[in-house]
Design a protein around this motif. Structure first.
Motif, mmCIF file in Angstrom:
data_model
loop_
_atom_site.group_PDB
_atom_site.id
_atom_site.type_symbol
_atom_site.label_atom_id
_atom_site.label_comp_id
_atom_site.label_asym_id
_atom_site.label_seq_id
_atom_site.Cartn_x
_atom_site.Cartn_y
_atom_site.Cartn_z
ATOM 1 N N VAL A 175 0.849 -1.196 0.000
ATOM 2 C CA VAL A 175 0.000 0.000 0.000
ATOM 3 C C VAL A 175 0.881 1.242 0.000
ATOM 4 O O VAL A 175 1.783 1.378 0.838
ATOM 5 C CB VAL A 175 -0.932 0.034 1.232
ATOM 6 N N LEU A 176 0.619 2.159 -0.919
ATOM 7 C CA LEU A 176 1.309 3.441 -0.988
ATOM 8 C C LEU A 176 0.355 4.519 -0.498
ATOM 9 O O LEU A 176 -0.780 4.618 -0.986
ATOM 10 C CB LEU A 176 1.742 3.736 -2.428
ATOM 11 N N SER A 177 0.795 5.323 0.461
ATOM 12 C CA SER A 177 -0.074 6.362 1.019
ATOM 13 C C SER A 177 0.591 7.729 0.916
ATOM 14 O O SER A 177 1.825 7.846 0.938
ATOM 15 C CB SER A 177 -0.410 6.059 2.480
ATOM 16 N N TYR A 178 -0.252 8.753 0.808
ATOM 17 C CA TYR A 178 0.245 10.129 0.691
ATOM 18 C C TYR A 178 -0.650 11.041 1.507
ATOM 19 O O TYR A 178 -1.881 10.978 1.419
ATOM 20 C CB TYR A 178 0.248 10.576 -0.764
ATOM 21 N N THR A 179 -0.026 11.903 2.320
ATOM 22 C CA THR A 179 -0.754 12.864 3.140
ATOM 23 C C THR A 179 -0.118 14.238 2.997
ATOM 24 O O THR A 179 1.099 14.378 3.126
ATOM 25 C CB THR A 179 -0.751 12.456 4.626
ATOM 26 N N SER A 180 -0.951 15.230 2.715
ATOM 27 C CA SER A 180 -0.470 16.604 2.602
ATOM 28 C C SER A 180 -1.576 17.539 3.056
ATOM 29 O O SER A 180 -2.553 17.751 2.322
ATOM 30 C CB SER A 180 -0.054 16.925 1.164
ATOM 31 N N GLY A 181 -1.453 18.069 4.263
ATOM 32 C CA GLY A 181 -2.484 18.942 4.796
ATOM 33 C C GLY A 181 -3.821 18.242 4.861
ATOM 34 O O GLY A 181 -3.949 17.166 5.451
ATOM 35 N N PRO A 182 -4.862 18.787 4.223
ATOM 36 C CA PRO A 182 -6.199 18.176 4.291
ATOM 37 C C PRO A 182 -6.386 16.988 3.348
ATOM 38 O O PRO A 182 -7.410 16.325 3.392
ATOM 39 C CB PRO A 182 -7.122 19.323 3.876
ATOM 40 N N LEU A 183 -5.385 16.727 2.495
ATOM 41 C CA LEU A 183 -5.498 15.652 1.509
ATOM 42 C C LEU A 183 -4.853 14.366 2.011
ATOM 43 O O LEU A 183 -3.735 14.384 2.536
ATOM 44 C CB LEU A 183 -4.829 16.067 0.195
#
Length: 313
Positions: A175-183
């Motif tokens: 699983v590849l995950s990405y978090t940036s502020g509200p996203l």
């Protein structure tokens, strides 16, 4: 059952009494009052039922650059049984860590406020190999923090061929995950087998955005999940959460020889404070689902209602 209760209590007391451990301990109780009806529901399951559990959590984490963490969740259920929900140990550092034991890996089909989401047919969500399988199943997840909000989780579930039956599985789940502020977004795959050798192969994508006043989440999953791996299953969902209110719609299509089965589900839940007491909530929830089978030329449906009472001690 008495032995299990004493063993769980002894384990907690030993942790609390250790001079070298200062675990965080919390508990909560939850009671579900549920009514189900519809042609999809067996006659013996229609009507009002009640279930619940008391949950006791013990957790701790130690270390700076390198760390070791652990968590155990003990359940005492209304039906008179006891169980273990989570029980894992995690070790690593800021860049890489490994979790071993009983736990759930990344959710590729999350549903906001899923107090009650009953489907009138099969809905694939790319979570078959997510975790919390039978007691003898080996489960590990290695996470690589790649920086700038990007992380990669590789999950492995394994068991013996003899024991590959019931609530168990084996396979890989990257699983590849990405978090940036509200996203926040996750993209993952799963490949393996479960329950007496049934094959599973699929992928899932979820994207959520917090607008402040509300949070919107969209999911899509597609895969093959049966003994012969001939039929393709797909599902998508759109959910919105506004404070304690959650609303969701899920649509699934399961291909079969000569036609398909389409499942449509909608749900609403609303969590409210109970008497203004901290940690106490009451959550009414409704779930409505319909399934149309073009092969058998049949239609089935289910309507369910639930009131959940929750109290954090």
């Amino acid at each position: 059952m008495t032995f299990a209760v004493r063993a769980s209590t002894a384990a907690v007391l030993c942790l609390c009494g250790s001079a070298f451990a200062a675990p965080a301990i919390d508990a909560n109780i939850e009671l579900d009052n549920t009514s189900r009806d519809g042609t999809y529901v067996a006659a013996a399951d229609k009507g009002l039922t009640q279930s619940g559990r008391l949950e006791l959590n013990v957790a701790n984490k130690a270390g700076a650059d390198a760390f070791v963490a652990g968590r155990a969740t003990f359940l005492s259920k209304k039906d008179g049984t006891v169980a273990t929900d989570d029980m894992w140990i995690q070790l690593g550092n800021a860049s890489t860590d490994v979790k071993l034991g009983r736990f759930e890996a990344a959710d590729l089909f999350p549903l906001a406020g899923d107090t009650l989401v009953n489907h009138a047919g099969t809905v694939y969500g790319a979570n078959t190999l997510r975790g919390r399988k039978a007691s003898d199943v080996f489960h590990a997840a290695t996470t690589f923090n790649l920086g700038s909000g990007l992380a990669f989780e590789l999950g492995l579930i394994s068991t013996t061929t003899t024991n590959l039956s019931g609530a168990t599985a084996r396979g890989l789940r990257p699983v590849l995950s990405y978090t940036s502020g509200p996203l926040a977004a996750k993209l993952g795959l799963e490949q393996g087998e479960y329950n007496s050798g049934n094959k599973v192969s699929g992928f899932g994508l979820t994207v959520g955005y917090d607008f402040g006043a509300f949070k919107l989440t969209g999911n899509y999953a597609q895969g093959k999940q049966d003994a012969t791996i001939d039929d393709t299953q797909s599902a998508y969902a759109l959910t919105v959460a506004v404070g304690g209110l959650s609303v969701g719609a899920i649509s699934a299509k399961n291909d079969a020889t000569g036609g398909d089965t389409r499942v449509q589900t909608g749900y609403v839940s609303y969590s409210m404070p109970l008497f203004g007491i901290k940690g106490a909530t009451i959550t009414p929830a409704v779930s409505v689902s319909k399934a149309a089978d073009s092969v058998a030329n049949t239609n089935k449906e289910e309507t369910a209602f639930r009131v959940r009472l929750h109290y954090d001690f």
